[in-house]
Write a protein that holds these residues in place. Structure first.
Motif, mmCIF file in Angstrom:
data_model
loop_
_atom_site.group_PDB
_atom_site.id
_atom_site.type_symbol
_atom_site.label_atom_id
_atom_site.label_comp_id
_atom_site.label_asym_id
_atom_site.label_seq_id
_atom_site.Cartn_x
_atom_site.Cartn_y
_atom_site.Cartn_z
ATOM 1 N N THR A 138 -7.888 8.204 11.033
ATOM 2 C CA THR A 138 -7.811 7.978 9.592
ATOM 3 C C THR A 138 -7.753 9.345 8.910
ATOM 4 N N ALA A 139 -6.837 9.486 7.954
ATOM 5 C CA ALA A 139 -6.664 10.753 7.257
ATOM 6 C C ALA A 139 -6.026 10.496 5.903
ATOM 7 N N LEU A 140 -6.393 11.304 4.914
ATOM 8 C CA LEU A 140 -5.814 11.153 3.588
ATOM 9 C C LEU A 140 -4.457 11.836 3.481
ATOM 10 N N GLN A 141 -4.268 12.897 4.263
ATOM 11 C CA GLN A 141 -3.039 13.671 4.186
ATOM 12 C C GLN A 141 -2.150 13.386 5.398
ATOM 13 N N GLU A 142 -0.823 13.478 5.151
ATOM 14 C CA GLU A 142 0.161 13.310 6.217
ATOM 15 C C GLU A 142 -0.112 12.032 7.022
ATOM 16 N N SER A 143 -0.308 10.966 6.287
ATOM 17 C CA SER A 143 -0.644 9.688 6.925
ATOM 18 C C SER A 143 0.163 8.573 6.287
ATOM 19 N N ILE A 144 0.158 7.411 6.934
ATOM 20 C CA ILE A 144 0.874 6.249 6.443
ATOM 21 C C ILE A 144 -0.140 5.158 6.115
ATOM 22 N N SER A 145 0.202 4.325 5.160
ATOM 23 C CA SER A 145 -0.693 3.228 4.796
ATOM 24 C C SER A 145 -1.019 2.377 6.022
ATOM 25 N N LEU A 146 -2.261 2.026 6.151
ATOM 26 C CA LEU A 146 -2.689 1.167 7.259
ATOM 27 C C LEU A 146 -1.846 -0.100 7.325
ATOM 28 N N TYR A 147 -1.482 -0.629 6.157
ATOM 29 C CA TYR A 147 -0.796 -1.920 6.117
ATOM 30 C C TYR A 147 0.706 -1.793 6.395
ATOM 31 N N ASP A 148 1.224 -0.566 6.355
ATOM 32 C CA ASP A 148 2.623 -0.332 6.703
ATOM 33 C C ASP A 148 2.771 0.259 8.100
ATOM 34 N N ALA A 149 1.683 0.705 8.678
ATOM 35 C CA ALA A 149 1.735 1.398 9.968
ATOM 36 C C ALA A 149 2.048 0.423 11.094
ATOM 37 N N ASN A 150 2.735 0.933 12.092
ATOM 38 C CA ASN A 150 3.038 0.162 13.297
ATOM 39 C C ASN A 150 1.860 0.312 14.262
ATOM 40 N N LEU A 151 0.816 -0.435 13.986
ATOM 41 C CA LEU A 151 -0.390 -0.326 14.802
ATOM 42 C C LEU A 151 -0.137 -0.831 16.218
ATOM 43 N N PRO A 152 -0.658 -0.136 17.226
ATOM 44 C CA PRO A 152 -0.558 -0.653 18.594
ATOM 45 C C PRO A 152 -1.597 -1.745 18.825
ATOM 46 N N CYS A 174 -10.088 -0.977 9.190
ATOM 47 C CA CYS A 174 -9.091 -0.672 10.225
ATOM 48 C C CYS A 174 -9.206 -1.606 11.426
ATOM 49 N N LEU A 175 -10.412 -1.783 11.911
ATOM 50 C CA LEU A 175 -10.603 -2.577 13.129
ATOM 51 C C LEU A 175 -10.228 -4.036 12.913
ATOM 52 N N PHE A 176 -10.550 -4.558 11.743
ATOM 53 C CA PHE A 176 -10.241 -5.968 11.516
ATOM 54 C C PHE A 176 -8.797 -6.186 11.086
ATOM 55 N N GLU A 177 -8.136 -5.137 10.576
ATOM 56 C CA GLU A 177 -6.700 -5.248 10.354
ATOM 57 C C GLU A 177 -5.981 -5.326 11.700
ATOM 58 N N GLN A 178 -6.413 -4.514 12.647
ATOM 59 C CA GLN A 178 -5.826 -4.586 13.994
ATOM 60 C C GLN A 178 -6.106 -5.951 14.624
ATOM 61 N N ARG A 179 -7.305 -6.433 14.469
ATOM 62 C CA ARG A 179 -7.667 -7.745 15.037
ATOM 63 C C ARG A 179 -6.854 -8.861 14.382
ATOM 64 N N ARG A 180 -6.609 -8.731 13.066
ATOM 65 C CA ARG A 180 -5.807 -9.744 12.364
ATOM 66 C C ARG A 180 -4.387 -9.785 12.915
ATOM 67 N N ARG A 181 -3.830 -8.595 13.194
ATOM 68 C CA ARG A 181 -2.446 -8.542 13.668
ATOM 69 C C ARG A 181 -2.298 -8.999 15.112
ATOM 70 N N PHE A 182 -3.311 -8.768 15.891
ATOM 71 C CA PHE A 182 -3.214 -9.065 17.332
ATOM 72 C C PHE A 182 -4.369 -9.985 17.748
ATOM 73 N N PRO A 183 -4.421 -11.186 17.217
ATOM 74 C CA PRO A 183 -5.555 -12.072 17.499
ATOM 75 C C PRO A 183 -5.660 -12.479 18.953
ATOM 76 N N GLY A 184 -4.548 -12.435 19.668
ATOM 77 C CA GLY A 184 -4.581 -12.861 21.063
ATOM 78 C C GLY A 184 -4.778 -11.729 22.051
ATOM 79 N N VAL A 185 -4.935 -10.514 21.526
ATOM 80 C CA VAL A 185 -5.094 -9.347 22.411
ATOM 81 C C VAL A 185 -6.553 -8.955 22.443
ATOM 82 N N PRO A 186 -7.229 -9.099 23.585
ATOM 83 C CA PRO A 186 -8.632 -8.699 23.650
ATOM 84 C C PRO A 186 -8.763 -7.189 23.542
#
Length: 263
Positions: free
Chosen positions: A187-201, A248-260
């Motif tokens: 997580t960073a304020l500079q040189e970063s992309i919005s969490l909601y636009d990022a291609n999270l793994p 952050c953690l629950f945004e990832q969990r929301r996107r990948f509910p089937g990935v433990p």
């Protein structure tokens, strides 16, 4: 069960030294309260010592703990002696003296995990541990300089989540990076992309940093992805680290509910 009434007893003196150092003395800590002691017994078995308020031995939860433990490790203390060891003003009549688990760091890390870089506030560390457990993350790596994971304030904030995760403390996180088989996300304020636009793994190693200084520059430079959480910067410059981690953690969990997060 042995009963102790004197403040000058060698065991009591030793316990007070541990309590005076915030619950930490070498590799021993005091777990204070019925819930934590029950959780320790369930996950790790008998403690090194079980300390009880001698006046409350007949209380159902206390009596149940006593019956589950070997007699030779149980000690009944006068109420004033146990109260003097309690980490909160209203103690619950029981404390365990334990050696916290020190799990070995695996040679390769291929599941979602969380790295904490110099997070110093015990309340934040405890909340982060609890949040990780709720998000299904089972491995947390704490750098040198983080609040002690098994200190009383961290234990209270985590509400028993210590027993759902593996905690690796006092690490040089830069030396851990070669073990990662998942991307590093910071997580960073500079040189970063919005969490909601990022291609999270679906799996990654999240790193969250110091409350004031943020993430160490070397760790930030090693990140495969930098994200920021959109918020009203005119009102507040940044979010609390534990709040940011939860988002952050629950945004990832929301996107990948089937990935433990972890097996």
């Amino acid at each position: 069960m042995k009963h102790i009434a004197s403040r000058d007893n060698p065991l009591v003196k030793s316990l007070h030294r541990i309590a005076a150092t915030g619950g930490r003395r070498e590799s021993q800590v005091l777990l204070d309260g019925v819930h934590l002691c029950q959780a320790w017994l369930r996950h790790h078995g008998a403690p090194q010592r079980a300390l009880f308020d001698a006046a409350r031995l007949a209380q159902p939860e206390i009596a149940e703990l006593v019956s589950a433990l070997p007699t030779d490790i149980c000690v009944g203390l006068e109420t004033r002696l146990l109260s003097g060891l309690a980490s909160v003003e209203s103690d619950q009549g029981v404390a365990f003296l334990v050696q916290p688990p020190q799990p070995a760091l695996p040679p390769r890390i291929d599941e979602t995990c969380v790295l904490l870089d110099h997070v110093q506030d015990p309340g934040n560390v405890g909340t982060l541990i609890r949040t990780c457990a709720a998000a299904g993350i089972r491995r947390i790596l704490l750098s040198e300089g983080c609040a002690a994971a098994w200190s009383p304030k961290v234990l209270r904030s985590a509400q028993g989540a210590h027993f759902a995760v593996e905690l690796h403390e006092r690490l040089d996180l830069a030396q851990v990076l070669p073990r990662l088989d998942v991307p590093l996300v910071a997580t960073a304020l500079q040189e970063s992309i919005s969490l909601y636009d990022a291609n999270l793994p679906p799996c990654c190693a999240w790193v969250f940093g110091h409350e004031g200084q943020g993430i160490d520059a070397a760790l930030l430079g090693a990140a495969d992805l930098r994200v920021r959480i959109p918020h009203d910067v005119q009102a507040v410059e940044s979010l609390n680290v534990a709040v940011a981690a939860a988002i952050c953690l629950f945004e990832q969990r929301r996107r990948f509910p089937g990935v433990p997060a972890a097996e």
